[in-house]
Design an enzyme around this catalytic site. Structure first.
Site, mmCIF file in Angstrom:
data_model
loop_
_atom_site.group_PDB
_atom_site.id
_atom_site.type_symbol
_atom_site.label_atom_id
_atom_site.label_comp_id
_atom_site.label_asym_id
_atom_site.label_seq_id
_atom_site.Cartn_x
_atom_site.Cartn_y
_atom_site.Cartn_z
ATOM 1 N N LYS A 1 -5.530 -34.682 36.386
ATOM 2 C CA LYS A 1 -4.563 -34.090 35.449
ATOM 3 C C LYS A 1 -3.300 -33.588 36.148
ATOM 4 O O LYS A 1 -2.224 -33.643 35.560
ATOM 5 C CB LYS A 1 -5.206 -33.010 34.579
ATOM 6 C CG LYS A 1 -5.574 -31.742 35.295
ATOM 7 C CD LYS A 1 -6.321 -30.802 34.363
ATOM 8 C CE LYS A 1 -7.078 -29.754 35.160
ATOM 9 N NZ LYS A 1 -6.279 -28.979 36.123
ATOM 10 N N ARG B 1 -7.362 -22.035 29.729
ATOM 11 C CA ARG B 1 -8.601 -22.472 30.349
ATOM 12 C C ARG B 1 -9.820 -21.847 29.683
ATOM 13 O O ARG B 1 -10.947 -22.087 30.091
ATOM 14 C CB ARG B 1 -8.569 -22.041 31.802
ATOM 15 C CG ARG B 1 -9.074 -23.060 32.771
ATOM 16 C CD ARG B 1 -8.718 -22.509 34.138
ATOM 17 N NE ARG B 1 -9.201 -23.280 35.209
ATOM 18 C CZ ARG B 1 -8.478 -24.153 35.913
ATOM 19 N NH1 ARG B 1 -7.234 -24.391 35.612
ATOM 20 N NH2 ARG B 1 -9.003 -24.767 36.924
HETATM 21 P P1 ADP Z 1 -8.881 -27.235 39.438
HETATM 22 O O1 ADP Z 1 -8.561 -27.723 38.057
HETATM 23 O O2 ADP Z 1 -9.189 -28.336 40.383
HETATM 24 O O3 ADP Z 1 -9.901 -26.137 39.493
HETATM 25 P P2 ADP Z 1 -6.366 -25.722 39.546
HETATM 26 O O4 ADP Z 1 -5.301 -25.962 40.545
HETATM 27 O O5 ADP Z 1 -6.059 -25.990 38.136
HETATM 28 O O6 ADP Z 1 -7.573 -26.610 40.081
HETATM 29 O O7 ADP Z 1 -6.888 -24.203 39.665
HETATM 30 C C1 ADP Z 1 -7.320 -23.647 40.882
HETATM 31 C C2 ADP Z 1 -7.857 -22.242 40.660
HETATM 32 O O8 ADP Z 1 -6.800 -21.381 40.159
HETATM 33 C C3 ADP Z 1 -8.957 -22.109 39.611
HETATM 34 O O9 ADP Z 1 -10.242 -22.383 40.139
HETATM 35 C C4 ADP Z 1 -8.811 -20.626 39.209
HETATM 36 O O10 ADP Z 1 -9.351 -19.772 40.177
HETATM 37 C C5 ADP Z 1 -7.303 -20.444 39.227
HETATM 38 N N1 ADP Z 1 -6.709 -20.744 37.899
HETATM 39 C C6 ADP Z 1 -5.866 -21.770 37.593
HETATM 40 N N2 ADP Z 1 -5.529 -21.754 36.299
HETATM 41 C C7 ADP Z 1 -6.172 -20.695 35.742
HETATM 42 C C8 ADP Z 1 -6.244 -20.141 34.445
HETATM 43 N N3 ADP Z 1 -5.594 -20.701 33.404
HETATM 44 N N4 ADP Z 1 -7.004 -19.037 34.248
HETATM 45 C C9 ADP Z 1 -7.661 -18.471 35.261
HETATM 46 N N5 ADP Z 1 -7.648 -18.935 36.508
HETATM 47 C C10 ADP Z 1 -6.919 -20.037 36.775
#
Ligand code: ADP
Length: 201
Positions: free
Chosen positions: A18, A93
């Site tokens: 994504k 999320r």
């Molecule tokens: P992935 O989808 O591979 O887990 P991301 O880069 O989207 O990677 O997110 C990495 C980390 O950042 C997540 O595991 C979480 O700890 C934090 N994070 C990202 N987006 C959110 C969100 N919308 N709410 C809470 N934590 C988030």
């Protein structure tokens, strides 16, 4: 004729691609791709107060608290480059964040155009994550932490799609194929939602 603003979400499990597809689609539409994960990682790298606050949670593969995450997103969406549309990657999320985003958009008299659901079989996403772990060395890409993030995805993130399905704004896209194939699939789905062909290439 003016092109309607594209206000998009891209949702998919870890390793679904994504981030990559989000960036390509946003570039094609001329809108910013806003990734909460990237914003948090930049804050951690820069040792900002936000970075120090979220580092431990992210390293454990847990979710940053909604209040903090939603505040970061609201601030980012209020910047001028997001006025004509945006693509959010990694937010919302969970259901709490869906409500936070709804409240923010309703205040601005805006609504989402499409929620792109990128699907890949579990084996494929694990293979991609393992490769990424070798290439990028992300601190949250160890086997145990990946498993935690996937569990949280199934339990907390997948249910947000039911909410958006009820609104008939979900475009389910097969995330297996070449990068270009997948981008084309998304773009066709967006065209079907009235985003004009010259804005979308
Ligand atoms: P992935 O989808 O591979 O887990 P991301 O880069 O989207 O990677 O997110 C990495 C980390 O950042 C997540 O595991 C979480 O700890 C934090 N994070 C990202 N987006 C959110 C969100 N919308 N709410 C809470 N934590 C988030």
């Amino acid at each position: 004729m003016t092109t309607p603003s594209a206000r998009l979400l891209i949702v998919g499990p870890q390793g679904s691609g994504k981030g990559t597809q989000g960036a390509r689609i946003a570039a094609a539409l001329g809108i910013p791709a806003i990734s909460t994960g990237d914003m948090f990682r930049a804050a951690i790298a820069g040792k900002t107060p936000l970075g120090l606050q979220v580092q431990e949670v992210i390293d454990a593969g847990d979710l940053v608290p909604d209040e903090l995450t939603s505040a970061v997103v609201r601030e980012r969406l209020s910047e001028t480059d997001a006025a004509g549309g945006f693509l959010l990657d990694g937010y919302p999320r969970n259901l709490g964040q869906v409500s936070d985003l709804d409240a923010f958009l309703t205040d601005r008299d805006e609504e989402l155009t499409s929620v792109i659901e990128l699907s890949v079989p579990r084996d494929e996403s694990i293979a991609r994550l393992t490769l990424r772990a070798q290439q990028q060395g992300r601190t949250d890409d160890t086997e145990e932490i990946i498993a935690n993030r996937l569990r949280i995805y199934e339990r907390e993130t997948a249910p947000i799609l039911d909410v958006y399905r009820e609104r008939n704004i979900v475009d389910a896209i097969d995330g297996v194929g070449t990068l270009d194939d997948i981008t084309s699939r998304v773009i066709s789905a967006l065209q079907a939602r009235g985003l004009s062909a010259d804005a979308v290439r």
